[in-house]
Design a protein around this motif. Structure first.
Motif, mmCIF file in Angstrom:
data_model
loop_
_atom_site.group_PDB
_atom_site.id
_atom_site.type_symbol
_atom_site.label_atom_id
_atom_site.label_comp_id
_atom_site.label_asym_id
_atom_site.label_seq_id
_atom_site.Cartn_x
_atom_site.Cartn_y
_atom_site.Cartn_z
ATOM 1 N N CYS A 41 0.835 -1.203 0.000
ATOM 2 C CA CYS A 41 0.000 0.000 0.000
ATOM 3 C C CYS A 41 0.869 1.252 0.000
ATOM 4 C CB CYS A 41 -0.946 -0.005 1.205
ATOM 5 S SG CYS A 41 -2.231 -1.280 1.095
ATOM 6 N N MET A 42 1.935 1.247 0.791
ATOM 7 C CA MET A 42 2.860 2.389 0.818
ATOM 8 C C MET A 42 3.523 2.561 -0.540
ATOM 9 S SD MET A 42 4.191 4.904 2.523
ATOM 10 C CE MET A 42 3.957 4.575 4.268
ATOM 11 N N MET A 43 4.007 1.459 -1.110
ATOM 12 C CA MET A 43 4.639 1.512 -2.434
ATOM 13 C C MET A 43 3.708 2.137 -3.462
ATOM 14 S SD MET A 43 6.303 -2.284 -2.930
ATOM 15 C CE MET A 43 6.349 -2.079 -4.710
ATOM 16 N N GLU A 49 1.729 8.677 -6.792
ATOM 17 C CA GLU A 49 1.590 10.070 -6.381
ATOM 18 C C GLU A 49 2.839 10.925 -6.580
ATOM 19 O OE1 GLU A 49 -1.005 11.659 -5.755
ATOM 20 O OE2 GLU A 49 -2.471 10.267 -4.972
ATOM 21 N N SER A 50 3.968 10.312 -6.898
ATOM 22 C CA SER A 50 5.178 11.120 -7.052
ATOM 23 C C SER A 50 5.814 10.862 -8.399
ATOM 24 C CB SER A 50 6.176 10.780 -5.946
ATOM 25 O OG SER A 50 6.687 9.481 -6.135
ATOM 26 N N ASN A 51 6.779 11.673 -8.721
ATOM 27 C CA ASN A 51 7.576 11.437 -9.922
ATOM 28 C C ASN A 51 8.300 10.123 -9.693
ATOM 29 O OD1 ASN A 51 9.706 11.311 -11.741
ATOM 30 N ND2 ASN A 51 9.963 13.526 -11.768
ATOM 31 N N ARG A 52 8.032 9.146 -10.510
ATOM 32 C CA ARG A 52 8.510 7.779 -10.261
ATOM 33 C C ARG A 52 10.022 7.642 -10.256
ATOM 34 N NH1 ARG A 52 3.739 5.901 -13.962
ATOM 35 N NH2 ARG A 52 2.134 6.004 -12.389
ATOM 36 N N SER A 53 10.729 8.653 -10.658
ATOM 37 C CA SER A 53 12.190 8.563 -10.635
ATOM 38 C C SER A 53 12.784 9.339 -9.466
ATOM 39 C CB SER A 53 12.770 9.089 -11.951
ATOM 40 O OG SER A 53 12.441 10.455 -12.105
ATOM 41 N N SER A 54 11.935 9.886 -8.633
ATOM 42 C CA SER A 54 12.398 10.743 -7.549
ATOM 43 C C SER A 54 12.237 10.067 -6.188
ATOM 44 C CB SER A 54 11.609 12.057 -7.557
ATOM 45 O OG SER A 54 11.848 12.789 -6.378
ATOM 46 N N LYS A 95 -4.500 -0.303 -9.869
ATOM 47 C CA LYS A 95 -3.777 -0.214 -11.136
ATOM 48 C C LYS A 95 -2.453 -0.967 -11.046
ATOM 49 C CE LYS A 95 -5.397 4.353 -12.563
ATOM 50 N NZ LYS A 95 -4.946 5.733 -12.800
ATOM 51 N N PRO A 96 -1.999 -1.514 -12.166
ATOM 52 C CA PRO A 96 -0.697 -2.194 -12.150
ATOM 53 C C PRO A 96 0.456 -1.186 -12.122
ATOM 54 C CG PRO A 96 -1.664 -2.297 -14.353
ATOM 55 C CD PRO A 96 -2.691 -1.664 -13.452
ATOM 56 N N MET A 97 1.504 -1.542 -11.439
ATOM 57 C CA MET A 97 2.739 -0.759 -11.454
ATOM 58 C C MET A 97 3.597 -1.386 -12.554
ATOM 59 S SD MET A 97 3.486 -0.088 -7.399
ATOM 60 C CE MET A 97 3.364 -1.791 -6.881
ATOM 61 N N THR A 98 3.923 -0.613 -13.574
ATOM 62 C CA THR A 98 4.475 -1.215 -14.778
ATOM 63 C C THR A 98 5.911 -0.839 -15.127
ATOM 64 O OG1 THR A 98 3.539 0.575 -16.096
ATOM 65 C CG2 THR A 98 2.203 -1.415 -15.838
ATOM 66 N N ASP A 99 6.540 0.015 -14.405
ATOM 67 C CA ASP A 99 7.897 0.378 -14.795
ATOM 68 C C ASP A 99 8.870 0.235 -13.633
ATOM 69 O OD1 ASP A 99 7.639 2.675 -13.202
ATOM 70 O OD2 ASP A 99 7.076 3.934 -14.872
ATOM 71 N N SER A 100 10.110 0.635 -13.883
ATOM 72 C CA SER A 100 11.153 0.470 -12.868
ATOM 73 C C SER A 100 10.906 1.324 -11.629
ATOM 74 C CB SER A 100 12.521 0.794 -13.469
ATOM 75 O OG SER A 100 12.534 2.148 -13.908
ATOM 76 N N GLY A 101 9.981 2.263 -11.695
ATOM 77 C CA GLY A 101 9.641 3.052 -10.520
ATOM 78 C C GLY A 101 9.154 2.201 -9.366
ATOM 79 N N ALA A 102 8.627 1.021 -9.681
ATOM 80 C CA ALA A 102 8.152 0.115 -8.631
ATOM 81 C C ALA A 102 9.313 -0.388 -7.778
ATOM 82 C CB ALA A 102 7.384 -1.052 -9.234
ATOM 83 N N VAL A 103 10.475 -0.575 -8.376
ATOM 84 C CA VAL A 103 11.655 -1.024 -7.626
ATOM 85 C C VAL A 103 12.062 0.058 -6.638
ATOM 86 C CG1 VAL A 103 14.078 -1.686 -7.800
ATOM 87 C CG2 VAL A 103 12.431 -2.551 -9.471
ATOM 88 N N ALA A 105 10.142 2.459 -5.522
ATOM 89 C CA ALA A 105 9.060 2.582 -4.532
ATOM 90 C C ALA A 105 9.198 1.520 -3.450
ATOM 91 C CB ALA A 105 7.697 2.482 -5.206
ATOM 92 N N SER A 106 9.580 0.316 -3.822
ATOM 93 C CA SER A 106 9.780 -0.762 -2.845
ATOM 94 C C SER A 106 10.898 -0.412 -1.869
ATOM 95 C CB SER A 106 10.092 -2.069 -3.571
ATOM 96 O OG SER A 106 10.377 -3.086 -2.645
ATOM 97 N N GLN A 107 11.985 0.104 -2.391
ATOM 98 C CA GLN A 107 13.130 0.469 -1.542
ATOM 99 C C GLN A 107 12.761 1.604 -0.591
ATOM 100 O OE1 GLN A 107 15.922 1.381 -4.650
ATOM 101 N NE2 GLN A 107 16.524 -0.758 -4.938
ATOM 102 N N VAL A 108 12.094 2.624 -1.119
ATOM 103 C CA VAL A 108 11.729 3.774 -0.280
ATOM 104 C C VAL A 108 10.648 3.374 0.730
ATOM 105 C CG1 VAL A 108 10.891 6.155 -0.266
ATOM 106 C CG2 VAL A 108 12.448 5.404 -2.071
ATOM 107 N N ALA A 109 9.722 2.502 0.335
ATOM 108 C CA ALA A 109 8.692 2.033 1.273
ATOM 109 C C ALA A 109 9.335 1.334 2.464
ATOM 110 C CB ALA A 109 7.708 1.101 0.571
#
Length: 162
Positions: A41-43, A49-54, A95-103, A105-109
């Motif tokens: 949920c955090m991820m 909600e954020s720029n996926r590269s930030s 919604k599906p998370m489809t790009d490297s931003g998910a990686v 997001a996982s680390q920051v979560a």
């Protein structure tokens, strides 16, 4: 078939259908939220909600989620906060998370759930897309990060947090 048996059968079919709709709402119950971990949920909040590269933007969004979690006016779980109607991006939990931003997001979560916070967010529990402005005099901006502006709601006369 007896009426009670028919009713029980129908309820069983409806229950099975509801669970199979994972990610959908049925009778006001969000089944996806019940199946997700706090980390997922955090991820999802940070990813959508954020720029996926930030990483900074993701950390700021995660800090807002945690600020809300620590306020009695909001739900008492990360998934409850993120799943609150009209508070985060539409489809944030489905919604599906489809790009490297998910990686990222996982680390920051992981960092946020271990206690990391963005110091610039302070006590902010709100944000919106950067560059937008609203005519309210209770919005005290504290940070711009990841394509969002973060703000605290304050009483315009006393400056106290609302």
């Amino acid at each position: 078939m007896k009426p009670l048996t028919k009713l029980a059968l129908r309820m069983g079919v409806l229950s099975l259908a509801a669970v199979s709709l994972s990610g959908c709402s049925f009778l006001g119950i969000n089944f996806a939220m019940n199946q997700m971990s706090e980390k997922e949920c955090m991820m999802r909040a940070m990813y959508f909600e954020s720029n996926r590269s930030s990483a900074e933007g993701m950390l700021a969004v995660g800090t807002v989620v945690m600020n809300r979690l620590n306020d009695a006016r909001y739900p008492k779980s990360v998934c409850g906060v993120v799943g609150q109607k009209n508070q985060f991006a539409s489809g944030v939990l489905t919604k599906p998370m489809t790009d490297s931003g998910a990686v990222l997001a996982s680390q920051v979560a992981d960092q946020v759930l271990r206690g990391s916070r963005h110091p610039g967010v302070q006590s902010a529990q709100h944000f919106h897309t950067a560059g937008m402005r609203f005519p309210y005099n209770n919005m005290y901006y504290v940070l711009e990060a990841g394509g969002n502006e973060f703000y605290e709601k304050r009483d315009p006369r006393s400056g106290r947090l609302l």
